[in-house]
Design a protein around this motif. Structure first.
Motif, PDB file in Angstrom:
ATOM      1  N   LYS A 180      -4.633   0.205   5.797  1.00 13.21           N
ATOM      2  CA  LYS A 180      -3.988   0.018   7.718  1.00 13.21           C
ATOM      3  C   LYS A 180      -3.675  -0.972   7.856  1.00 13.21           C
ATOM      4  O   LYS A 180      -2.030  -0.453   8.378  1.00 13.21           O
ATOM      5  CB  LYS A 180      -5.294   0.602   7.807  1.00 13.21           C
ATOM      6  N   ALA A 181      -3.508  -1.880   7.637  1.00 16.92           N
ATOM      7  CA  ALA A 181      -2.634  -3.263   7.792  1.00 16.92           C
ATOM      8  C   ALA A 181      -1.459  -3.779   6.750  1.00 16.92           C
ATOM      9  O   ALA A 181      -0.226  -3.409   7.775  1.00 16.92           O
ATOM     10  CB  ALA A 181      -3.387  -4.818   6.699  1.00 16.92           C
ATOM     11  N   MET A 182      -1.441  -3.168   5.539  1.00 18.69           N
ATOM     12  CA  MET A 182       0.006  -2.496   5.460  1.00 18.69           C
ATOM     13  C   MET A 182       0.763  -1.515   5.612  1.00 18.69           C
ATOM     14  O   MET A 182       2.038  -1.902   6.140  1.00 18.69           O
ATOM     15  CB  MET A 182      -0.078  -2.319   3.650  1.00 18.69           C
ATOM     16  N   THR A 183       0.189  -0.352   6.572  1.00 22.37           N
ATOM     17  CA  THR A 183       1.488   0.417   6.769  1.00 22.37           C
ATOM     18  C   THR A 183       1.686   0.168   8.385  1.00 22.37           C
ATOM     19  O   THR A 183       2.899   0.729   8.857  1.00 22.37           O
ATOM     20  CB  THR A 183       0.737   2.514   7.370  1.00 22.37           C
ATOM     21  N   ALA A 184       1.122  -0.568   9.139  1.00 21.48           N
ATOM     22  CA  ALA A 184       1.161  -1.607  10.242  1.00 21.48           C
ATOM     23  C   ALA A 184       2.320  -2.656  10.422  1.00 21.48           C
ATOM     24  O   ALA A 184       3.142  -2.593  11.581  1.00 21.48           O
ATOM     25  CB  ALA A 184      -0.124  -2.311  11.107  1.00 21.48           C
ATOM     26  N   ILE A 185       2.394  -3.043   8.938  1.00 20.45           N
ATOM     27  CA  ILE A 185       3.346  -3.983   8.610  1.00 20.45           C
ATOM     28  C   ILE A 185       4.618  -3.244   8.633  1.00 20.45           C
ATOM     29  O   ILE A 185       5.808  -3.867   9.049  1.00 20.45           O
ATOM     30  CB  ILE A 185       2.801  -5.210   7.756  1.00 20.45           C
ATOM     31  N   ALA A 186       4.013  -1.866   7.707  1.00 25.57           N
ATOM     32  CA  ALA A 186       5.761  -1.287   8.073  1.00 25.57           C
ATOM     33  C   ALA A 186       6.482  -0.949   8.993  1.00 25.57           C
ATOM     34  O   ALA A 186       7.597  -1.167   9.368  1.00 25.57           O
ATOM     35  CB  ALA A 186       5.745  -0.004   6.978  1.00 25.57           C
ATOM     36  N   LEU A 187       5.404  -0.459   9.902  1.00 27.41           N
ATOM     37  CA  LEU A 187       5.910  -0.308  11.219  1.00 27.41           C
ATOM     38  C   LEU A 187       6.504  -1.140  12.130  1.00 27.41           C
ATOM     39  O   LEU A 187       7.863  -0.549  12.628  1.00 27.41           O
ATOM     40  CB  LEU A 187       5.146   0.541  11.699  1.00 27.41           C
ATOM     41  N   LYS A 188       6.216  -2.259  12.096  1.00 24.25           N
ATOM     42  CA  LYS A 188       6.770  -3.534  12.792  1.00 24.25           C
ATOM     43  C   LYS A 188       7.614  -3.827  12.032  1.00 24.25           C
ATOM     44  O   LYS A 188       8.703  -3.907  12.832  1.00 24.25           O
ATOM     45  CB  LYS A 188       5.561  -4.530  12.680  1.00 24.25           C
ATOM     46  N   ALA A 189       7.969  -3.721  10.706  1.00 22.20           N
ATOM     47  CA  ALA A 189       9.142  -4.208  10.279  1.00 22.20           C
ATOM     48  C   ALA A 189      10.525  -3.324  11.061  1.00 22.20           C
ATOM     49  O   ALA A 189      11.361  -3.670  10.539  1.00 22.20           O
ATOM     50  CB  ALA A 189       9.298  -4.160   8.555  1.00 22.20           C
TER      51      ALA A 189
END
Length: 373
Positions: free
Chosen positions: A28-37
């Motif tokens: 879930k953190a990895m997907t949140a990081i992608a959206l933040k990017a």
């Protein structure tokens, strides 16, 4: 020039708290990081592929498909797709499907990975790593470009009259980067096909990166794809930033010292001096990243590693804010200065489709100009 981030998806204990995230939390953190990017204006999010603990991204296209549904501009890529142990047929179909779902916002980085045990898990021999990479990509390249394929090789069963489905979006294959840290054979492979070459640029000194990139550029020209300056190059990099460099060093040191890959080895100071790792202020990151051009030439893609070694999600999101607000805008401006017109932009689906259409139109004109016999 494209700027983005890549993740290796490690599940690592935070040395300052003694707590490791669960696999679910890390995913879930990895997907949140992608959206933040995308939110902070970056161009690319790339995920690795691993099939062993402590890593979680075993199915990159599943993750990227989820991200595609929640983003509009972000290019979705891999920082390694294992061309050696994945079936080229499955790669062809998975990434073509992702292309359609993402509206073309997809490319892929082929690599051999750095986990030796993965080979027998998927029925392969690590001693055949380079031959597998060469043969499997030769087949994949055809599967994306030929509607019907007859093929026979060393490492998998033959194909007879096979059509990979779905066909690539608009008849345009995803752009391919060949990633390697140390193998000249992979730089040669990238050059042969006129594909991109991505040098991870994390663990090795500048003179090594320079030799690998120069080899690729020279062979790109040798195979008739353009001048060395027109070759498509990408680089990696690691950064950790705070407003003051002393704060960055103090905060990052325990993570560096205990990181699974380079912890308990060279000191943080030695590592930052000898490799592209930058721990300091945003200005220090800008200056060091701009120095990459001194040994790699004008290049097309810069990806940063931010979320490794147990750094908590909150900290990584703060890093992305700094990267998007204070670093990348300056890098875009500075890298554009003095960039020769002959240097191409980073390829994307729209430019590849346009290039294909222009070539087809030129061939039609040429055919019309041929006098009747």
């Amino acid at each position: 020039m494209q700027f983005g981030i890549f993740t290796v998806g490690d599940v690592t204990t935070d040395p300052t708290t003694g707590r490791a995230p669960s696999e679910h939390e890390r995913i879930k953190a990895m997907t949140a990081i992608a959206l933040k990017a995308e939110e902070v204006g970056l161009d690319v999010f790339a995920t690795g592929e691993h099939h062993n603990p402590p890593f979680v991204p075993s199915s990159p296209t599943t993750m990227l498909g989820w991200i595609a549904a929640r983003t509009e501009k972000l290019i979705l890529s891999t920082s390694t797709t294992l061309i050696t142990t994945n079936d080229p047929v499955k790669i062809a179909e998975d990434f073509a499907m992702l292309q359609h779902l993402a509206g073309g916002r997809v490319d892929v980085m082929m690599g051999r990975g750095n986990s030796g045990p993965v080979y027998p898990w998927f029925g392969q021999d690590i001693r055949q790593g380079i031959p597998l990479a060469v043969e499997n990509y030769a087949l994949l390249h055809r599967l994306w470009r030929e509607d019907v394929v007859d093929w026979e090789g060393r490492f998998r069963s033959p194909l007879q009259g096979f059509t990979s489905t779905p066909r690539p979006l608009d008849g345009v294959a995803p752009f391919v980067w060949h990633g390697s840290i140390r193998s000249p054979e992979i730089a040669e492979q990238a050059a042969y096909y006129g594909d991109g070459f991505f040098h991870n640029n994390i663990f090795w000194p500048a003179d090594h990166t320079k030799r690998m990139v120069e080899l690729y550029r020279a062979r790109f020209a040798h195979y008739g794809h353009g001048t060395p300056e027109q070759a498509i190059v990408g680089l990696g990099g690691q950064v950790f930033m705070r407003k003051n460099s002393q704060d960055a060093v103090r905060e990052f040191r325990p993570y560096f010292d205990n990181a699974p890959v380079y912890g308990h080895g060279p000191s943080l100071e030695d590592f930052t001096e000898q490799t592209p790792l930058t721990v300091g202020s945003p200005q220090q990151v800008i200056e060091k990243t701009l120095s990459f051009r001194e040994y790699a030439g004008d290049y097309q893609r810069q990806l940063f590693l931010l979320d490794h070694a147990g750094l908590p999600l909150k900290t990584v999101l703060e890093q992305l804010d700094i990267l998007g607000e204070r670093v990348v805008p300056v890098l875009r401006e500075e890298f554009a200065k003095g960039r020769p017109a002959v240097v191409p932009d980073a390829p994307d689906h729209a430019t590849l489709a346009g290039r294909r259409d222009a070539q087809a139109a030129a061939e039609d004109v040429k055919d019309e100009e041929v006098p009747a016999s």
